[in-house]
Motif scaffolding. Sequence first.
Motif, PDB file in Angstrom:
ATOM      1  N   TYR A   1       0.814  -1.213   0.000  1.00 16.33           N
ATOM      2  CA  TYR A   1       0.000   0.000   0.000  1.00 16.33           C
ATOM      3  C   TYR A   1       0.844   1.259   0.000  1.00 16.33           C
ATOM      4  N   GLN A   2       2.000   1.149   0.602  1.00 13.51           N
ATOM      5  CA  GLN A   2       2.875   2.304   0.695  1.00 13.51           C
ATOM      6  C   GLN A   2       3.212   2.871  -0.680  1.00 13.51           C
ATOM      7  N   ALA A   3       3.646   1.975  -1.561  1.00 13.25           N
ATOM      8  CA  ALA A   3       4.017   2.398  -2.905  1.00 13.25           C
ATOM      9  C   ALA A   3       2.836   3.072  -3.573  1.00 13.25           C
ATOM     10  N   VAL A   4       1.657   2.503  -3.348  1.00 15.52           N
ATOM     11  CA  VAL A   4       0.466   3.064  -3.958  1.00 15.52           C
ATOM     12  C   VAL A   4       0.243   4.485  -3.451  1.00 15.52           C
ATOM     13  N   ALA A   5       0.311   4.628  -2.149  1.00 13.93           N
ATOM     14  CA  ALA A   5       0.041   5.933  -1.561  1.00 13.93           C
ATOM     15  C   ALA A   5       1.031   6.983  -2.072  1.00 13.93           C
ATOM     16  N   TYR A   6       2.303   6.654  -2.064  1.00 10.43           N
ATOM     17  CA  TYR A   6       3.319   7.617  -2.518  1.00 10.43           C
ATOM     18  C   TYR A   6       3.123   7.978  -3.983  1.00 10.43           C
ATOM     19  N   SER A   7       2.850   6.974  -4.798  1.00  8.82           N
ATOM     20  CA  SER A   7       2.684   7.250  -6.225  1.00  8.82           C
ATOM     21  C   SER A   7       1.550   8.226  -6.451  1.00  8.82           C
ATOM     22  N   PHE A   8       0.424   7.971  -5.755  1.00  4.42           N
ATOM     23  CA  PHE A   8      -0.710   8.860  -5.936  1.00  4.42           C
ATOM     24  C   PHE A   8      -0.415  10.258  -5.416  1.00  4.42           C
ATOM     25  N   LEU A   9       0.281  10.293  -4.326  1.00  6.07           N
ATOM     26  CA  LEU A   9       0.606  11.589  -3.742  1.00  6.07           C
ATOM     27  C   LEU A   9       1.462  12.410  -4.708  1.00  6.07           C
TER      28      LEU A   9
END
Lengths: 484, 473
Positions: A160-168
């Motif tokens: 989920y971390q990667a997802v969150a950072y990418s979206f951010l």
Amino acid sequence: MAGIGFKLQKLFQEDYYSSRLKAYAFAGLVSSGPWLIVITAITLIQWLSSRLTGIELAERELFTLSVAYCFIFSQVILGIQHLIVTRYVADLFYEKIYDRIFPTFLGVSKVTLLFSLTVWVAFAFYSPLHLGYKLVLLTLFIAINLIWVMFIFLSAAKYYQAVAYSFLIGGVVGVLSILLIPFVPENLGLSMSLLMLLGFTLGMVLTLFGLMYAMLITFPNRNRENQFSYLKYYDRYPALFGAGFLYNAGIWVCNWIIWFGEGGSVVAGTFLTNRLYDTAIFWSYLTIIPTLIIFVVSVETRFYERYRTFYGFVNQGGTYEQIGRAQNKMNHVLRQEMARLFRSQGVVSFVAILLSAWLVAWAGLDREIGEIFRITTIGAFSNAMVLVITLLLLYFDDQKGAVLTSALFYTLNGLFTFLLLPKGIDWYGISFALGSTAAFLFAGARLIYFLREVDYYTFCRPAERDGGDWFERVGERLNRIRVL
Amino acid sequence: MRIGMIVEGSYPYVSGGVSSWVHTIIRQMPQYEFEIIAINPSPYTEEDMQYRLPPNVTGIHNLTLNEASERRMKKKVVLEDREIRSLEKWLMFEEVDTDALFVMGDVIPSSERYFASRIFYETVKKSYELEPNKGSFIDFLWMWRGMFEPVFRLLQQDLPKVDLVHSASTGYAGLLGAYMAKSQDIPFYVTEHGIYSREREEEILKASWIPSFYKKHWIQFFHHLSRQAYKEADQILTLFEKNQHHQLEIGAAHEKTAIIPNGVDYERLSTLPEHKEERPFRIGAIIRVVPIKDVKTMITAAKILEQRGRVFEWILMGPLDEDEDYVNKCRLLIRQNDLEDMVKLVGKVDIKEYLPTFDIGVLTSISEGQPLAVLEGMSAGLPYVVTDVGACYELIHGREDDPFGPSGFVVPPVHPDLVADRIEWLMDYPVERKHFGENGRKRVAAFYQHHHMIDQYEELYRIGRSAYGRHRV
């Protein structure tokens, strides 16, 4: 002496139930995280573009609708594959066949691309917009579609971390690029809407690359075999397809119909819209954010623990007494959490309705929007419950309940909207509220009814229906085409 | 008249005692038509047939236990309380009420539906409650399914219409026989060669993959099937007395039981031309080289004889291809003991050429029904050393009112030293040896001839027809 060979060993070795279902819930729920980031980004862009750069309203509206259309239709396309792929990938994880995951990703991406292109070609054929604009739109559309696909895989891997950072990062770039617009030389003759779209697309493409990178490091085992084997799950779990598709379509079906009703307009000869209704429903959806957060938290903590204990006893040979006790505890906690969810969301929705007039005035919106908002907020409340209960039903693998709920949701929303459309703008939102609430009541009853006998359903699940093997054969044929 | 012959895991696909018995019956009664109902764990095809079907076989129905029937049902079935109770009592081994078979076979036409139903779940829970040591519920439930799914599937198959049904064992075949007899109102005979439920019991006790916890349940299940067959059968037949005792113990009604032994072609075997040439003492064994025949005990006995300075030839006749691993082990054992000149595996041969050259016959099986091999040897006048399994004692000493006297020796299984002792004795007393041989020959002539068996079954079929035939068109 003759006699039947005694070959029942496998019955004692077969694993019966696997608790691989939780993947759905996360995929479904955490996806609201990115959704929120994107919505925030768009809202910020709107605000920035009007305050700082003085871009005129028509241009801003064209941009907003372009992005909104991309999201709406990408959600519907995602719905076609979402639950099926989630289940397939979860099964691959469960069976530890990790080398199948990346090829499946390739296959899903290709099918998604095919759908995206088809939709875009239809759009490009009928819209009078500039070709350059359409091509940027295509880029954005494909980027968003692929983002959802990667989202499924990364959620399954719990990255989920990667997802969150990418979206951010994507969101921030999308927003900040607005600030660069004044620096673009005017002699290039680019329209403001195109520039905004370019900036936002850049952000989404960055998100896409971020996720792509995460995909590559998460699944190092890459090959191209059996990319389309997942299609066989359409034969096996048609209900999952139905639930995913109908829920997503059900969310938008009211808008699609109301676009043709009173107050509807066509922007840039392309985008149907109903500014009053679309805006109202957009704000209504924002009111259910608490549900999404509370649900993820309560599911991840209290409920999931009980859920795991219950299925642990089921699978790993608990006595019936142990199973029964675990079942009671699980149901008790679930009831508590649902009641709490219901209360909290109820309060939020109620407050939102109370404050709506004031909010509408503050934001400078039309009075009608406030009126519609009050009704659609009730609908959004029910819709949030429908989503949560559907996910819970899938937790317990009640695919039938999930697909019935989604079908009811879609049908009633569509039907009521269609029937009430002639009554005009005063009735907007009522169909959504009625349809969603009916689906909510049905789903709630189904969940209560199902949980009462969850042990029976767990142990005596009917054999998988023999739905033919059409999709499986298509998948195998596609697998054999080497260029794919 | 058309007879439904139900066989399980044998005719016409697997050769062996039961299969050749079925084949003989059908061939010897050309006046009757036979429908073969073959139950097998997995499907066989025509290419797998080990026998050429006689012309009076009018049909062959292959049923497998692991496949659902073709029948599809559309409507939901509502069971009446009476049906639910009857089914539950049957499944919990409380009663062998044949009505329960109709509930399984006719009222519920899809096993999948049943195993997904609340009725099933409630019954499993009830049964689980009765377990003294409650263990893993999921294992219990799967045991239940594994036990009864084949039963449902079997009863849900389409079955031929016949005038009389005869099953060659209890178990699933006997169950189907009971069901057919009751549903078609026809006589039902069951012939047990070995005692099915006891054989399963032994297998289950040995099977390491069944949790010891559930072994009791499985054993009860197979006894339950046997009781069902016994209950519905008009005649409960077996080949020898010992088996009959077992049947009575399991619950067969005494007045229904009878013994019809297997028969051999006495006429041909008793008149084989004698061989006159000089040769060492010759021991014959007609056996398939498989572990159950305990060939190793034979080889060990041969070694003991050799060590005692005896001169002899020991010929093992019978197929070598059923368990090649075991054959190789036997060959190795022969080589290791330097017995190659004395013990010979000659494979499948025409026993008629060998029988007259033998002085005695030996059988050291650890399990037997009624061995035809011994009867064949006895027809040719051979005295026998046999192990005390199946009908062997009865063949050597005769049944209660037998006037002929012993035809050899009976020793406990897996005692090569005792086998060697008895063979030595027979080597040393040629007169008594001849006498034993004659006793055996007379016994076969009196009770174990081919036509004895055929006559008795023919008579049974005739009675069956006349008893039930009246109200049939």
